[in-house]
Scaffold this motif. Structure first.
Motif, PDB file in Angstrom:
ATOM      1  N   ARG A   1       5.155   1.117   2.389  1.00 32.44           N
ATOM      2  CA  ARG A   1       6.575   1.351   2.666  1.00 32.44           C
ATOM      3  C   ARG A   1       7.263   0.086   3.165  1.00 32.44           C
ATOM      4  NH1 ARG A   1       8.606   6.312   6.593  1.00 32.44           N
ATOM      5  NH2 ARG A   1      10.648   6.626   5.637  1.00 32.44           N
ATOM      6  N   THR A   2       6.525  -0.766   3.875  1.00 33.40           N
ATOM      7  CA  THR A   2       7.120  -2.010   4.366  1.00 33.40           C
ATOM      8  C   THR A   2       7.463  -2.950   3.217  1.00 33.40           C
ATOM      9  OG1 THR A   2       4.985  -3.135   4.658  1.00 33.40           O
ATOM     10  CG2 THR A   2       5.798  -1.835   6.510  1.00 33.40           C
ATOM     11  N   TYR A   3       6.842  -2.712   2.058  1.00 33.43           N
ATOM     12  CA  TYR A   3       7.132  -3.510   0.855  1.00 33.43           C
ATOM     13  C   TYR A   3       8.050  -2.736  -0.100  1.00 33.43           C
ATOM     14  CZ  TYR A   3       3.306  -6.594   2.290  1.00 33.43           C
ATOM     15  OH  TYR A   3       2.490  -7.471   2.982  1.00 33.43           O
TER      16      TYR A   3
ATOM     17  N   VAL B   1      -0.354  -0.943 -10.470  1.00 32.75           N
ATOM     18  CA  VAL B   1      -0.624   0.230  -9.644  1.00 32.75           C
ATOM     19  C   VAL B   1      -1.815  -0.057  -8.738  1.00 32.75           C
ATOM     20  CG1 VAL B   1      -1.141   2.693  -9.622  1.00 32.75           C
ATOM     21  CG2 VAL B   1       0.198   1.724 -11.513  1.00 32.75           C
ATOM     22  N   VAL B   2      -1.617   0.098  -7.441  1.00 34.01           N
ATOM     23  CA  VAL B   2      -2.700  -0.066  -6.470  1.00 34.01           C
ATOM     24  C   VAL B   2      -3.261   1.311  -6.149  1.00 34.01           C
ATOM     25  CG1 VAL B   2      -3.304  -0.783  -4.134  1.00 34.01           C
ATOM     26  CG2 VAL B   2      -1.709  -2.153  -5.489  1.00 34.01           C
ATOM     27  N   LEU B   3      -4.581   1.464  -6.294  1.00 32.33           N
ATOM     28  CA  LEU B   3      -5.265   2.723  -6.050  1.00 32.33           C
ATOM     29  C   LEU B   3      -6.146   2.575  -4.821  1.00 32.33           C
ATOM     30  CD1 LEU B   3      -6.132   2.946  -9.780  1.00 32.33           C
ATOM     31  CD2 LEU B   3      -4.701   4.640  -8.657  1.00 32.33           C
ATOM     32  N   ALA B   4      -5.807   3.271  -3.745  1.00 30.06           N
ATOM     33  CA  ALA B   4      -6.538   3.144  -2.483  1.00 30.06           C
ATOM     34  C   ALA B   4      -6.913   4.540  -1.999  1.00 30.06           C
ATOM     35  CB  ALA B   4      -5.677   2.433  -1.440  1.00 30.06           C
TER      36      ALA B   4
ATOM     37  N   ALA C   1      -2.535  -5.674   2.045  1.00 28.32           N
ATOM     38  CA  ALA C   1      -1.222  -6.331   2.041  1.00 28.32           C
ATOM     39  C   ALA C   1      -1.113  -7.337   0.902  1.00 28.32           C
ATOM     40  CB  ALA C   1      -0.981  -7.021   3.380  1.00 28.32           C
ATOM     41  N   THR C   2      -2.183  -8.084   0.650  1.00 29.72           N
ATOM     42  CA  THR C   2      -2.181  -9.063  -0.441  1.00 29.72           C
ATOM     43  C   THR C   2      -2.045  -8.379  -1.786  1.00 29.72           C
ATOM     44  OG1 THR C   2      -3.576 -10.569   0.838  1.00 29.72           O
ATOM     45  CG2 THR C   2      -3.501 -10.916  -1.550  1.00 29.72           C
ATOM     46  N   HIS C   3      -2.755  -7.261  -1.955  1.00 30.53           N
ATOM     47  CA  HIS C   3      -2.712  -6.550  -3.245  1.00 30.53           C
ATOM     48  C   HIS C   3      -1.371  -5.868  -3.495  1.00 30.53           C
ATOM     49  CE1 HIS C   3      -6.910  -7.308  -4.106  1.00 30.53           C
ATOM     50  NE2 HIS C   3      -7.282  -6.778  -2.963  1.00 30.53           N
ATOM     51  N   LEU C   4      -0.616  -5.629  -2.436  1.00 32.42           N
ATOM     52  CA  LEU C   4       0.668  -4.954  -2.614  1.00 32.42           C
ATOM     53  C   LEU C   4       1.751  -5.867  -3.186  1.00 32.42           C
ATOM     54  CD1 LEU C   4       0.853  -2.803   0.648  1.00 32.42           C
ATOM     55  CD2 LEU C   4       0.484  -1.987  -1.681  1.00 32.42           C
ATOM     56  N   HIS C   5       1.537  -7.167  -3.142  1.00 34.99           N
ATOM     57  CA  HIS C   5       2.523  -8.090  -3.708  1.00 34.99           C
ATOM     58  C   HIS C   5       2.712  -7.795  -5.201  1.00 34.99           C
ATOM     59  CE1 HIS C   5       3.067 -10.420  -0.128  1.00 34.99           C
ATOM     60  NE2 HIS C   5       1.777 -10.709  -0.043  1.00 34.99           N
ATOM     61  N   ASP C   6       3.956  -7.576  -5.601  1.00 39.77           N
ATOM     62  CA  ASP C   6       4.338  -7.307  -6.995  1.00 39.77           C
ATOM     63  C   ASP C   6       3.881  -5.942  -7.493  1.00 39.77           C
ATOM     64  OD1 ASP C   6       5.467  -9.900  -7.158  1.00 39.77           O
ATOM     65  OD2 ASP C   6       3.511 -10.743  -7.676  1.00 39.77           O
TER      66      ASP C   6
ATOM     67  N   VAL D   1      -5.361  -1.978  -9.532  1.00 40.21           N
ATOM     68  CA  VAL D   1      -6.153  -2.591  -8.460  1.00 40.21           C
ATOM     69  C   VAL D   1      -6.881  -1.465  -7.746  1.00 40.21           C
ATOM     70  CG1 VAL D   1      -6.105  -3.937  -6.336  1.00 40.21           C
ATOM     71  CG2 VAL D   1      -4.480  -4.452  -8.175  1.00 40.21           C
ATOM     72  N   CYS D   2      -8.209  -1.467  -7.826  1.00 38.89           N
ATOM     73  CA  CYS D   2      -9.013  -0.365  -7.299  1.00 38.89           C
ATOM     74  C   CYS D   2      -9.604  -0.717  -5.938  1.00 38.89           C
ATOM     75  CB  CYS D   2     -10.136  -0.029  -8.277  1.00 38.89           C
ATOM     76  SG  CYS D   2      -9.524   0.566  -9.875  1.00 38.89           S
TER      77      CYS D   2
END
Length: 376
Positions: free
Chosen positions: A306-308, A3-6, A272-277, A37-38
């Protein structure tokens, strides 16, 4: 589950960092094995400098300037490790939070201190400036800033040393010839809005009431900004010209590049890097509504996710236009406060953090439950 938290800040309640921490605890409450990922963030408004410093390693420095009412102020900005790049925000010198509520009036405020901050950086050898321009107390079209840099503004034959919002309608001529030296300085302006300089969608009509202007003063300020554009002859319709009470327009006169603040922050933070997987993205800020679709951080985060093909859930203290937001691409938009919660209670940091944690836990549990149903 990754989970990415932004998050941006919950203004007046939680910093972006505290918001991310609370949401991360909620995710762990729902799924202790989750990878989180914070990423505390901003979109060009207040807190932008702190965000960029966090991801670049720039160092803080201080300078003496004047606040929106020309009172002495020690402000701060950051300089990169190569000493050639400065990161700052106009709110550090001309922000609304620098004034008491009874002092707020864009007819009487100026961006002069912003110009002083720019001069301090250039005299320190800086050649590239990144400046966020959200959170202003002003509607002076950036004339105060330009005056601090050497521009001359006249009412008849009298030079106005420190132009304020109420002066613009009376200006009769402008001399910008002393600004040539700044054309050798690369300036990137980070905007969190795309409004033009004047008109019903411009700086005065949209934002001056939030800064203390009456309905009559709004009309005068708008007429003043029109007058400024007539005298300076730069294009007042450039998106972002109306940001910070027209400060974006003044930066155009300096040859600056107006950029979406959210794009710069997302790029610097490496989203973008953190969005992988990643399996889920959770974003948010204090208020989410139709304005969120106008270059605000949650929309920028969702658009990239959304692009991922990664679902994005937005959490906020106050939510409006939920259907519009979801049709724009959000998987869900959820308010963290009960409908009967008093604002004074909801704004308390400890309560906001608790409710954000609780809501994050609930949305993750709901996602897990839906995944199980789909698996069957």
């Amino acid at each position: 589950m990754k989970v990415v938290l932004a998050f941006d800040s919950f203004k007046g309640s939680l910093t972006a960092e505290k918001a991310v921490e609370a949401a991360a605890m909620g995710v762990k409450d729902a799924l202790p094995t989750a990878e989180t990922v914070c990423l505390p963030m901003s979109d060009g408004g207040e807190g932008t400098t702190e965000t960029l410093v966090r991801y670049t390693g720039a160092e803080w420095t201080t300078c003496k300037v004047h606040n929106p009412l020309m009172r002495p102020l020690v402000s701060r900005y950051a300089i990169g490790t190569n000493r050639r790049v400065a990161i700052m925000e106009m709110a550090a010198a001309a922000g609304l939070t620098l004034l008491q509520a009874k002092e707020q009036n864009p007819m009487k405020t100026t961006t002069f201190g912003v110009g002083e901050m720019l001069l301090h950086a250039v005299r320190a050898g800086v050649q590239h400036i990144l400046i966020g321009i959200g959170g202003s107390a002003t509607s002076d079209g950036g004339t105060g800033m330009l005056a601090a840099l050497g521009a001359k503004f006249y009412i008849n034959n009298c030079v106005i040393e420190c132009p304020k919002g109420g002066d613009l309608i009376h200006l009769t001529s402008v001399d910008l010839s002393s600004l040539d030296a700044f054309h050798n300085v690369q300036i990137e302006v980070l905007c969190d809005v795309s409004n033009p300089l004047f008109g019903f969608n411009g700086a005065a009509y949209v934002y001056a009431p939030q800064k203390g202007a009456s309905s009559e003063e709004v009309k005068l300020l708008d007429s003043g900004l029109r007058n400024l554009a007539r005298l300076c002859k730069a294009d007042p319709s450039i998106p972002g010209s109306g940001a910070a009470g027209g400060l974006g327009y003044a930066f155009c006169l300096l040859g600056a590049q107006l950029r979406k603040g959210v794009d710069v922050v997302l790029e610097t933070a490496g989203l973008a890097t953190h969005l992988h997987d990643a399996d889920l993205v959770i974003t948010g800020e204090g208020k989410i509504d139709s304005q969120t679709l106008n270059n605000k951080l949650p929309f920028g985060v969702m658009s990239m996710a959304r692009t991922y093909n990664i679902p994005t859930i937005a959490l906020a203290g106050c939510v409006a236009n939920q259907d519009l937001l979801m049709s724009a691409g959000f998987h869900n938009v959820v308010g963290i406060n009960p409908s009967d919660s008093p604002l004074s209670e909801a704004m308390k940091p400890e309560i906001a953090a608790h409710r954000l944690r609780k809501t994050a836990k609930e949305v993750v549990k709901e996602m897990l439950l839906n995944d199980k149903h789909q698996a069957k």
